[in-house]
Design an enzyme around this catalytic site. Sequence first.
Site, short mmCIF file in Angstrom:
data_model
loop_
_atom_site.label_atom_id
_atom_site.label_comp_id
_atom_site.label_asym_id
_atom_site.label_seq_id
_atom_site.Cartn_x
_atom_site.Cartn_y
_atom_site.Cartn_z
CB SER A 43 -10.91 -3.69 -3.93
OG SER A 43 -12.23 -3.54 -4.12
CE1 TYR B 165 -9.30 -0.23 -7.24
CE2 TYR B 165 -11.17 -1.46 -6.76
CZ TYR B 165 -10.13 -0.73 -6.47
OH TYR B 165 -9.96 -0.60 -5.15
N1 LIG Z 1 -11.73 4.17 -0.79
C1 LIG Z 1 -12.20 2.89 -1.06
O1 LIG Z 1 -13.56 2.73 -1.06
C2 LIG Z 1 -11.50 1.53 -1.38
C3 LIG Z 1 -12.21 0.47 -1.39
C4 LIG Z 1 -11.60 -0.74 -1.83
C5 LIG Z 1 -10.27 -0.57 -1.48
N2 LIG Z 1 -9.57 0.70 -1.53
C6 LIG Z 1 -7.95 0.50 -1.75
O2 LIG Z 1 -7.32 1.05 -0.63
C7 LIG Z 1 -6.15 1.73 -0.94
C8 LIG Z 1 -6.07 3.21 -0.73
O3 LIG Z 1 -7.06 3.85 -1.58
P1 LIG Z 1 -7.49 5.12 -1.08
O4 LIG Z 1 -9.24 5.10 -1.08
O5 LIG Z 1 -6.82 5.66 0.15
O6 LIG Z 1 -7.25 5.98 -2.08
P2 LIG Z 1 -6.91 7.49 -2.54
O7 LIG Z 1 -7.16 8.55 -1.42
O8 LIG Z 1 -7.03 7.49 -3.88
O9 LIG Z 1 -5.19 7.19 -2.44
C9 LIG Z 1 -4.35 6.55 -3.30
C10 LIG Z 1 -2.89 6.61 -2.87
O10 LIG Z 1 -2.24 5.68 -3.63
C11 LIG Z 1 -1.05 6.54 -4.17
N3 LIG Z 1 -0.68 6.16 -5.51
C12 LIG Z 1 -1.68 5.86 -6.62
N4 LIG Z 1 -0.84 5.57 -7.70
C13 LIG Z 1 0.78 5.71 -7.23
C14 LIG Z 1 1.93 5.30 -7.73
N5 LIG Z 1 2.05 5.01 -9.07
N6 LIG Z 1 3.08 5.22 -7.22
C15 LIG Z 1 2.91 5.59 -5.83
N7 LIG Z 1 1.58 5.92 -5.07
C16 LIG Z 1 0.49 5.98 -6.00
C17 LIG Z 1 -1.85 7.65 -4.29
O11 LIG Z 1 -0.40 8.87 -4.23
P3 LIG Z 1 -0.78 10.37 -4.87
O12 LIG Z 1 -1.36 11.22 -4.16
O13 LIG Z 1 0.76 10.47 -5.29
O14 LIG Z 1 -1.51 10.12 -6.29
C18 LIG Z 1 -2.39 7.96 -2.94
O15 LIG Z 1 -1.38 8.04 -1.89
C19 LIG Z 1 -6.07 1.39 -2.68
O16 LIG Z 1 -5.14 0.29 -2.66
C20 LIG Z 1 -7.40 1.02 -2.93
O17 LIG Z 1 -7.47 0.33 -3.89
C21 LIG Z 1 -10.17 1.85 -1.30
#
Ligand SMILES: NC(=O)c1ccc[n+]([C@@H]2O[C@H](COP(=O)([O-])OP(=O)(O)OC[C@H]3O[C@@H](n4cnc5c(N)ncnc54)[C@H](OP(=O)(O)O)[C@@H]3O)[C@@H](O)[C@H]2O)c1
Length: 221
Positions: free
Chosen positions: A127, A143
Amino acid sequence: MTSTVLITGANRGVGLALAQHYHQAGWQVIGVCRSASAELAEVAERVIDNIDVTQYDDVARLAQSLDGTRLDLLINNAGLLRDEQLGKIDFETIREQMEVNAYAPLRVTEALLPCLGEGSKIANITSRMGSIADNDSGGRYGYRASKAALNAFGKSLAVDLAPRGIAVAQLHPGYVQTRMVNFGGLISPDEAAAGIAARMEALTLETSGGFWHSNGEPLPW
Ligand SMILES: NC(=O)c1ccc[n+]([C@@H]2O[C@H](COP(=O)([O-])OP(=O)(O)OC[C@H]3O[C@@H](n4cnc5c(N)ncnc54)[C@H](OP(=O)(O)O)[C@@H]3O)[C@@H](O)[C@H]2O)c1
């Protein structure tokens, strides 16, 4: 020959969009998650569920079940966003985010090294909140620190894996409409996935170790 991608956190959000993107592009998708989703099952060649990326035994089981399957691309995508308030900082949420966002990608990468070889690539979904130079709003202690640690791990991996012909990128997906941000982002998961895929296609050993936005903009450390 068909290329193979393994994605963690593939059941929803950016991870699911990546699985859909690579499936449409003709890749074999291995989706790794805690609980499978119907959408993931539709596009993945293989779903490996019940994998909590913070658990040593689960990650060992993941490596064992892959049994050296060649991965052209490993995407460490699973992530966790919590919040802390100065004055009542919860070190438990900081620890949790360090486990998921920083230690897990390193643990998964190390465990899957037998599946990676000359020409393989690794994407660490980080991020811009992990950028110390870009931090002008404070807060989010766990974070920010966990993504900064991931960036440091990713850079070391890039150096250490260059002799094996493996390139590594730290990629900020953008502000994406997923559950992590209450679906309030600026871009869709599909747009983020397309950008990440384009960055990984362009990544070479010469550019390995960099930190970019999925739109191609280089980000400061
Ligand atoms: N959305 C944004 O604006 C944004 C911005 C910057 C960076 N990111 C990064 O992008 C990536 C994807 O995020 P997203 O936005 O798609 O978030 P999300 O919809 O909350 O999805 C998070 C994913 O991570 C999995 N996860 C969390 N803890 C876990 C664990 N202990 N073991 C296995 N799986 C785990 C969740 O699984 P469960 O369904 O089992 O919980 C889910 O599949 C992350 O690394 C996040 O930090 C996102």
